[in-house]
Design an enzyme around this catalytic site. Structure first.
Site, PDB file in Angstrom:
ATOM      1  N   HIS A  58       0.838  -1.199   0.000  1.00 49.76           N
ATOM      2  CA  HIS A  58       0.000   0.000   0.000  1.00 49.76           C
ATOM      3  C   HIS A  58       0.876   1.253   0.000  1.00 49.76           C
ATOM      4  CE1 HIS A  58      -3.898  -2.074   1.594  1.00 49.76           C
ATOM      5  NE2 HIS A  58      -3.500  -2.525   0.423  1.00 49.76           N
ATOM      6  N   GLU A  60       1.215   3.794   2.015  1.00 46.07           N
ATOM      7  CA  GLU A  60       1.917   4.157   3.253  1.00 46.07           C
ATOM      8  C   GLU A  60       3.201   3.341   3.417  1.00 46.07           C
ATOM      9  OE1 GLU A  60      -1.186   3.290   2.709  1.00 46.07           O
ATOM     10  OE2 GLU A  60      -2.543   3.851   4.320  1.00 46.07           O
ATOM     11  N   ARG A 197     -12.508   2.570 -22.939  1.00 44.70           N
ATOM     12  CA  ARG A 197     -12.778   1.169 -22.600  1.00 44.70           C
ATOM     13  C   ARG A 197     -11.683   0.623 -21.687  1.00 44.70           C
ATOM     14  NH1 ARG A 197     -14.413  -1.202 -28.587  1.00 44.70           N
ATOM     15  NH2 ARG A 197     -16.568  -0.427 -28.604  1.00 44.70           N
ATOM     16  N   ARG A 299     -32.237   1.829 -26.742  1.00 40.36           N
ATOM     17  CA  ARG A 299     -33.245   1.415 -25.744  1.00 40.36           C
ATOM     18  C   ARG A 299     -32.617   1.100 -24.399  1.00 40.36           C
ATOM     19  NH1 ARG A 299     -36.863  -3.312 -27.746  1.00 40.36           N
ATOM     20  NH2 ARG A 299     -36.581  -3.975 -25.596  1.00 40.36           N
TER      21      ARG A 299
HETATM   22  C1  AOF Z   1      -4.431   1.717   2.293  1.00 42.48           C
HETATM   23  N1  AOF Z   1      -3.476   2.163   1.459  1.00 42.48           N
HETATM   24  O1  AOF Z   1      -2.558   2.333  -0.563  1.00 42.48           O
HETATM   25  C2  AOF Z   1      -4.606   1.234  -0.399  1.00 42.48           C
HETATM   26  C3  AOF Z   1      -5.644   0.805   0.479  1.00 42.48           C
HETATM   27  O2  AOF Z   1      -5.932  -6.753  -0.237  1.00 42.48           O
HETATM   28  P1  AOF Z   1      -5.200  -5.534   0.223  1.00 42.48           P
HETATM   29  O3  AOF Z   1      -4.381  -5.767   1.465  1.00 42.48           O
HETATM   30  O4  AOF Z   1      -4.376  -4.879  -0.876  1.00 42.48           O
HETATM   31  O5  AOF Z   1      -6.306  -4.452   0.670  1.00 42.48           O
HETATM   32  C4  AOF Z   1      -7.142  -3.853  -0.292  1.00 42.48           C
HETATM   33  C5  AOF Z   1      -8.026  -2.841   0.375  1.00 42.48           C
HETATM   34  O6  AOF Z   1      -7.233  -1.897   1.078  1.00 42.48           O
HETATM   35  C6  AOF Z   1      -8.855  -2.029  -0.613  1.00 42.48           C
HETATM   36  O7  AOF Z   1     -10.115  -2.593  -0.838  1.00 42.48           O
HETATM   37  C7  AOF Z   1      -8.992  -0.696   0.121  1.00 42.48           C
HETATM   38  O8  AOF Z   1     -10.020  -0.769   1.067  1.00 42.48           O
HETATM   39  C8  AOF Z   1      -7.661  -0.570   0.840  1.00 42.48           C
HETATM   40  N2  AOF Z   1      -6.698   0.125  -0.007  1.00 42.48           N
HETATM   41  N3  AOF Z   1      -5.530   1.097   1.797  1.00 42.48           N
HETATM   42  O9  AOF Z   1      -4.305   1.876   3.507  1.00 42.48           O
HETATM   43  C9  AOF Z   1      -3.497   1.939   0.148  1.00 42.48           C
HETATM   44  N4  AOF Z   1      -4.651   0.946  -1.730  1.00 42.48           N
HETATM   45 ZN    ZN Z   2      -3.186  -0.309   3.824  1.00 44.84          ZN
END
Ligand code: AOF
Ligand code: ZN
Length: 356
Positions: A58, A60, A197, A299
């Site tokens: 992620h 952080e 797309r 439609r």
């Molecule tokens: C964060 N920082 O950069 C992101 C987050 O399966 P995982 O562990 O990758 O978790 C995915 C979930 O984490 C995603 O659905 C969203 O809720 C959160 N994403 N959270 O702290 C991040 N990309």
């Molecule tokens: Zn996270």
């Protein structure tokens, strides 16, 4: 007073940087959101990161691990900016909140809460409970707009819906039934449509469009992945020779007769007697499809409009083409025009739905 204003940390400035970083994940993180993060020590950025690829670290985590060795002792006196609430759950990666707490970061500034059920406020609560000063709502609207598909999906339990069509200057979408096919948009617009797309999870067309236009619904004019194809063929009367059944892309056929899979073709049963749009949206939610571009016909597009079930409309008008009679293009109601673009003979107008 002057001095006080001068010393105020510029939260929006750093959050803007988070949003810029987040966008670097476009095309690689879906269905996860795009997220960016910066770490700031006394008005100096000492770390930056973003969520780069689905299933991987992620924002952080990448931000904190980017801090140079000599700056590492500063981490616990720094402010962490992140464009989405840090996660508090074990998904494909461990919770970001634990990492933040472990590093003893004193303040976290967040743009918006994470609507994903497993997080949804729990991240903020956990940070606060461990004594961290948490500020929320900085560039919230911008951050939500960036991940609008993700937000609509989790907040409204349906995919984000984009309606797209091309029309003549006199508001027709095609010639009358049985007449030869009419090409309305030009090559530049067609390439742009392929780019659009590539940005969505799926494309939906109705039976008459699949038959009359025999579209491929791929991104062959643009270097991006082709989305899932969704075909509405209630009575399964479409011939297997159509491009949409060529199995090169996973294709879901919504019908009232059968379920099951044949290679890349997936049959999904719906009922003729219930509201079609609602059933489709429910099915797409169950299938975890976060966005759909509805590409026709008139439609089907009009059904989405009548239900008020749409988020954006992108209408391509060939300003030089008039045919006087044909199949009328859909009529937008409760729409705001948000932009306009000219591509040679075509004019593209962008709309969003006006909340009632
Ligand atoms: C964060 N920082 O950069 C992101 C987050 O399966 P995982 O562990 O990758 O978790 C995915 C979930 O984490 C995603 O659905 C969203 O809720 C959160 N994403 N959270 O702290 C991040 N990309
Ligand atoms: Zn996270």
């Amino acid at each position: 007073m002057f001095e006080w204003i001068f010393l105020m940390p510029d939260h929006e400035f750093y959050m803007q940087r988070c949003l810029e970083l987040a966008k670097k994940g476009a095309g690689s993180v879906a269905p996860n959101p795009m997220v960016g993060s910066v770490l700031v020590y006394q008005d100096r950025i000492i770390g930056e990161g973003w969520h780069q690829r689905f299933g991987e670290a992620h924002a952080e985590v990448n931000c904190i691990s980017s801090v140079r060795e000599e700056d590492q002792p500063l981490i616990n006196s720094s402010v962490l900016y992140v464009s989405l609430e840090p996660c508090a759950h074990f998904g494909k990666t461990p919770p970001c909140t634990d990492l933040i707490i472990r590093h003893k970061i004193r303040q976290v500034v967040i743009a918006c809460p994470d609507p994903f059920d497993e997080v949804n406020g729990k991240g903020i609560e956990k940070l606060k409970a461990s004594g961290i000063d948490v500020i929320t709502g900085v560039l919230e609207k911008e951050a939500m707009a960036l991940n609008r598909r993700f937000f609509i999906f989790y907040q409204q339990h349906r995919p984000y819906i984009i309606l797209k069509w091309a029309q003549t200057a006199d508001h027709f979408m095609s010639r009358e039934a049985g007449q030869p096919r009419l090409l309305i948009s030009n090559e530049l617009s067609n390439r742009l449509v392929h780019q659009w797309r590539s940005q969505e999870s799926s494309i939906l067309v109705g039976t008459a469009t699949a038959l009359a236009d025999n579209p491929s619904l791929t991104t062959r004019l643009w270097p991006g992945a082709s989305p899932l194809r969704l075909i509405l063929d209630l009575s399964l009367r479409l011939p297997p020779s159509l491009h949409v059944f060529d199995q090169t892309v996973k294709t879901i056929i919504f019908n009232k007769l059968r379920e099951g899979e044949e290679g890349n073709l997936h049959y999904y049963k719906i009922s003729e007697s219930q509201n079609l749009v609602q059933q489709l949206l429910h099915a797409l939610y169950q299938l975890k499809i976060q966005s759909v571009m509805v590409e026709g016909g008139a439609r089907l597009l009009q059904s989405f409009l009548n239900e008020g079930c749409w988020d954006e409309a992108r209408v391509i008008t060939n300003e030089h083409l008039k045919i006087e009679k044909g199949l009328a293009a859909p009529r937008l109601g409760n729409a705001w025009q948000t932009g306009e673009q000219e591509l040679a003979s075509d004019r593209i107008r962008f709309y969003t739905r006006q909340a009632k």
